[in-house]
Motif scaffolding. Structure first.
Motif, PDB file in Angstrom:
ATOM      1  N   ARG A 230     -13.276  20.649  14.669  1.00  0.00           N
ATOM      2  CA  ARG A 230     -13.530  21.984  15.217  1.00  0.00           C
ATOM      3  C   ARG A 230     -12.473  22.977  14.744  1.00  0.00           C
ATOM      4  O   ARG A 230     -12.765  24.160  14.567  1.00  0.00           O
ATOM      5  CB  ARG A 230     -13.576  21.931  16.748  1.00  0.00           C
TER       6      ARG A 230
ATOM      7  N   SER B  76     -22.035  31.001  13.917  1.00  0.00           N
ATOM      8  CA  SER B  76     -22.619  30.208  14.992  1.00  0.00           C
ATOM      9  C   SER B  76     -22.011  30.579  16.334  1.00  0.00           C
ATOM     10  O   SER B  76     -22.727  30.756  17.330  1.00  0.00           O
ATOM     11  CB  SER B  76     -22.406  28.720  14.708  1.00  0.00           C
ATOM     12  N   THR B  77     -20.694  30.736  16.374  1.00  0.00           N
ATOM     13  CA  THR B  77     -20.009  31.100  17.618  1.00  0.00           C
ATOM     14  C   THR B  77     -20.477  32.464  18.121  1.00  0.00           C
ATOM     15  O   THR B  77     -20.765  32.650  19.307  1.00  0.00           O
ATOM     16  CB  THR B  77     -18.493  31.119  17.405  1.00  0.00           C
TER      17      THR B  77
ATOM     18  N   GLY C 196     -28.756  28.645  12.451  1.00  0.00           N
ATOM     19  CA  GLY C 196     -28.141  27.707  11.515  1.00  0.00           C
ATOM     20  C   GLY C 196     -28.817  27.689  10.169  1.00  0.00           C
ATOM     21  O   GLY C 196     -28.165  27.673   9.118  1.00  0.00           O
TER      22      GLY C 196
ATOM     23  N   ALA D  72     -19.109  28.693  11.065  1.00  0.00           N
ATOM     24  CA  ALA D  72     -18.594  28.495  12.423  1.00  0.00           C
ATOM     25  C   ALA D  72     -18.476  29.820  13.157  1.00  0.00           C
ATOM     26  O   ALA D  72     -18.847  29.927  14.331  1.00  0.00           O
ATOM     27  CB  ALA D  72     -17.235  27.801  12.369  1.00  0.00           C
TER      28      ALA D  72
ATOM     29  N   GLY E 222     -21.410  24.197  12.289  1.00  0.00           N
ATOM     30  CA  GLY E 222     -22.376  24.210  13.376  1.00  0.00           C
ATOM     31  C   GLY E 222     -23.779  24.607  12.992  1.00  0.00           C
ATOM     32  O   GLY E 222     -24.621  24.803  13.870  1.00  0.00           O
ATOM     33  N   SER E 223     -24.077  24.723  11.692  1.00  0.00           N
ATOM     34  CA  SER E 223     -25.438  25.066  11.297  1.00  0.00           C
ATOM     35  C   SER E 223     -26.383  23.870  11.412  1.00  0.00           C
ATOM     36  O   SER E 223     -27.577  24.034  11.634  1.00  0.00           O
ATOM     37  CB  SER E 223     -25.455  25.590   9.855  1.00  0.00           C
TER      38      SER E 223
ATOM     39  N   PRO F  96     -24.267  20.897  16.377  1.00  0.00           N
ATOM     40  CA  PRO F  96     -23.578  21.819  17.285  1.00  0.00           C
ATOM     41  C   PRO F  96     -22.068  21.627  17.270  1.00  0.00           C
ATOM     42  O   PRO F  96     -21.573  20.500  17.235  1.00  0.00           O
ATOM     43  CB  PRO F  96     -24.178  21.466  18.654  1.00  0.00           C
ATOM     44  N   LEU F  97     -21.345  22.724  17.291  1.00  0.00           N
ATOM     45  CA  LEU F  97     -19.886  22.669  17.197  1.00  0.00           C
ATOM     46  C   LEU F  97     -19.260  21.835  18.307  1.00  0.00           C
ATOM     47  O   LEU F  97     -18.267  21.136  18.092  1.00  0.00           O
ATOM     48  CB  LEU F  97     -19.309  24.090  17.236  1.00  0.00           C
TER      49      LEU F  97
ATOM     50  N   THR G 152     -24.218  32.351  19.236  1.00  0.00           N
ATOM     51  CA  THR G 152     -24.331  31.592  20.479  1.00  0.00           C
ATOM     52  C   THR G 152     -23.870  32.432  21.657  1.00  0.00           C
ATOM     53  O   THR G 152     -24.491  32.451  22.725  1.00  0.00           O
ATOM     54  CB  THR G 152     -23.503  30.296  20.402  1.00  0.00           C
TER      55      THR G 152
ATOM     56  N   ALA H  50     -13.277  23.821  11.182  1.00  0.00           N
ATOM     57  CA  ALA H  50     -14.474  24.666  11.136  1.00  0.00           C
ATOM     58  C   ALA H  50     -14.143  26.151  11.124  1.00  0.00           C
ATOM     59  O   ALA H  50     -14.935  26.963  10.630  1.00  0.00           O
ATOM     60  CB  ALA H  50     -15.387  24.347  12.319  1.00  0.00           C
TER      61      ALA H  50
ATOM     62  N   TYR I 244     -30.446  28.278  18.230  1.00  0.00           N
ATOM     63  CA  TYR I 244     -29.294  27.680  17.564  1.00  0.00           C
ATOM     64  C   TYR I 244     -29.648  27.264  16.143  1.00  0.00           C
ATOM     65  O   TYR I 244     -28.937  27.594  15.180  1.00  0.00           O
ATOM     66  CB  TYR I 244     -28.816  26.473  18.361  1.00  0.00           C
TER      67      TYR I 244
END
Length: 393
Positions: A329, A341-342, A196, A338, A316-317, A320-321, A345, A332, A192
Motif C-alpha cells: 500500500r 482509485s483513492t 479501475g 492508486a 487498486g485498478s 482493492p487497495l 472511491t 502504491a 470501483y
C-alpha cells in the motif's frame, strides 16, 4: 499532425476498441459478477462493563442508536475479561472493549481513564472498528478531563464542577460517527471496477498513439518530417494530444456506461472529470517516458504492458487497495492508479452518504489531483529529456 493521427486511429478502429469497447465490457462483467457494497463491514464486538457507571451506558446507547452502524456492528455484553478472551478464542466475537471499574468516577473527577481493547488476528476488521470507537471515546474523555481540571483551577467548588462542565458541553459520551471512514458511504464494486478499467486502459490508449512514433521512425517518416520546416516536438505533441483526448473520452464513456448500466454514482461530476483528466495526463507522461526508453515496437508493447498491469495491480485498478499488504500500500503511492482509485472511491462513497456537492468534491480530491499532476510533471520532464536524446535526435 493531431488531425492526421486522429483520423488514422479512428479509421483502423483501434481507438474505439481499446478506448471504449474493451474497458466498458470488462467493467460491466466485473460489475455484474462482483457488484455490491464494498467493503462488507461486519463486526461483532464484546463490551465488558466493570464500571457500571454513566459513561459506558452512554457509549452503549450511542453505538446502538447510530444509524451509520446498523448492520455493521453487533454488541455483546460480557461479564469479564476472561469471558471476553474465551469468546475471542472461539471466534464468537472479533474484539472487545473493556471499561475498568471506577472509570466513570475517574473521568468525572478530571483524572481521565484508560479503556482496554482486546483483539484477535483472526478478525482484523473488528479490531479496527473497536479501536476507532475507543479513539473517539478517548477524545471525549480527554475533553472532559481538561474541562474539569480547568474548572478546579479556576476555583470552582467540587460540588459545582459537574454542573459547570455539563453546561459547557463536556458532559458525557456523545459519539459523532458520521464522518468516521468506517461508517461513511460505501461504494458499489461496479463503480470501483469501472474506475479501475478506465485507469488501466488509459495507458493502452495513449500507448497506441505513442507507439506510432517508433513505427514512423522505422519507416523513415520521422526523418522526412524533420527535413520539413516543422519543429521536432510537433510529431510527439500531436500524438500525445490525440492519445490524451482519446483516453479521456474513453474514461468518460466508461463513467457514463457504469452510471447508466448499474444506476450508481461516481460522485460530483466536476470532481470526477478533474480526477480522470489528471489521471490521463499522468498516464500520457508515463507512456511518453516508456517510449523514450525503448527502441522497437515489440519492446514498447512489452514494457508498456508490464508497466500498465503492475501499476493497475498496485494501484487498486484490479485488486482493492485495502486488500494489499501494508508495504505494498505504501509502494502504491508511487502509481497514478492508486491516487485515482483513492479519489474516486472517496467521491463515490461520500456522494452516497449524501453530503458531496461540487465544491466539496473538488476540495476532497485536491490532494490526489495534485499528486497526479506531480507524477505527470516528473515523468513528463524525464520523457522530454529522453526523447531529445534518443527518438528525436
Amino acid at each position: 499532425m493531431s488531425a492526421l493521427e486522429l483520423r488514422a486511429r479512428l479509421r483502423d478502429g483501434t481507438a474505439v476498441v481499446i478506448a471504449v469497447a474493451v474497458p466498458i465490457t470488462l467493467a460491466t462483467l466485473f460489475g455484474f459478477a462482483l457488484g455490491g457494497d464494498d467493503p462488507p463491514l461486519r463486526a461483532t464486538i464484546g463490551m465488558v462493563d466493570l464500571d457500571g457507571g454513566q459513561f459506558p451506558a452512554g457509549v452503549r446507547h450511542e453505538l446502538l442508536s447510530a444509524k451509520e452502524l446498523r448492520g455493521v456492528v453487533t454488541l455483546r455484553d460480557l461479564p469479564g475479561q476472561d469471558q471476553a478472551r474465551r469468546e475471542l478464542d472461539s471466534g464468537a466475537i472479533g474484539s472487545a472493549i473493556v471499561f475498568p471499574a471506577g472509570f466513570s468516577t475517574s473521568v468525572g473527577a478530571g483524572e481521565g481513564g484508560r479503556i482496554g481493547v482486546l483483539t484477535s488476528p483472526e478478525s482484523p476488521l473488528a479490531g479496527v472498528v473497536a479501536r476507532a470507537i475507543v479513539d473517539r471515546i478517548s477524545a471525549l474523555v480527554d475533553a472532559r478531563t481538561l474541562a474539569v481540571r480547568a474548572a478546579l483551577l479556576a476555583g470552582v467548588s467540587g460540588d459545582d464542577v459537574k454542573d459547570l462542565v455539563e453546561r459547557n458541553g463536556a458532559a458525557g459520551p456523545a459519539l459523532e460517527l458520521g464522518d468516521d471512514p468506517l461508517t461513511g458511504g460505501k461504494i458499489d464494486l461496479s463503480v470501483y471496477y469501472g474506475a479501475g478499467m478506465a485507469a488501466l486502459f488509459a495507458f493502452f490508449v495513449v500507448g497506441a498513439s505513442m507507439r506510432g512514433l517508433l513505427t514512423e521512425r522505422r519507416h523513415g517518416t520521422l526523418d522526412r518530417i524533420r527535413a520539413a520546416p516543422v519543429p521536432a516536438w510537433v510529431p510527439v505533441a500531436g500524438k500525445a494530444a490525440v492519445g490524451f483526448a482519446l483516453a479521456l473520452t474513453g474514461a468518460c464513456l466508461n463513467w457514463a456506461a457504469s452510471t447508466l448500466i448499474f444506476g450508481t454514482t461516481w460522485g460530483s461530476p466536476p470532481a470526477v472529470f478533474a480526477v480522470l483528466a489528471a489521471h490521463v495526463l499522468a498516464a500520457t507522461a508515463i507512456t511518453m517516458l516508456v517510449t523514450s526508453r525503448v527502441r522497437t515496437d515489440a519492446q514498447a508493447d512489452g514494457t508498456l504492458m508490464m508497466v500498465s498491469f503492475v501499476m493497475a495491480f498496485l494501484g487498486g485498478s484490479l485488486v482493492p487497495l485495502f486488500s494489499l499488504p501494508g508495504p505494498l500500500r505504501e509502494v502504491a503511492r508511487l502509481t497514478p492508479n492508486a491516487w485515482t482509485s483513492t479519489a474516486l472511491t472517496e467521491l463515490a462513497g461520500a456522494d452516497r452518504a449524501g453530503w458531496m456537492g461540487w465544491a466539496d468534491g473538488m476540495a476532497a480530491v485536491a490532494g490526489p489531483i495534485g499528486a497526479l499532476c506531480l507524477i505527470a510533471g516528473v515523468t513528463g520532464g524525464l520523457a522530454v529529456w529522453g526523447l531529445r536524446k534518443g527518438l528525436l535526435r
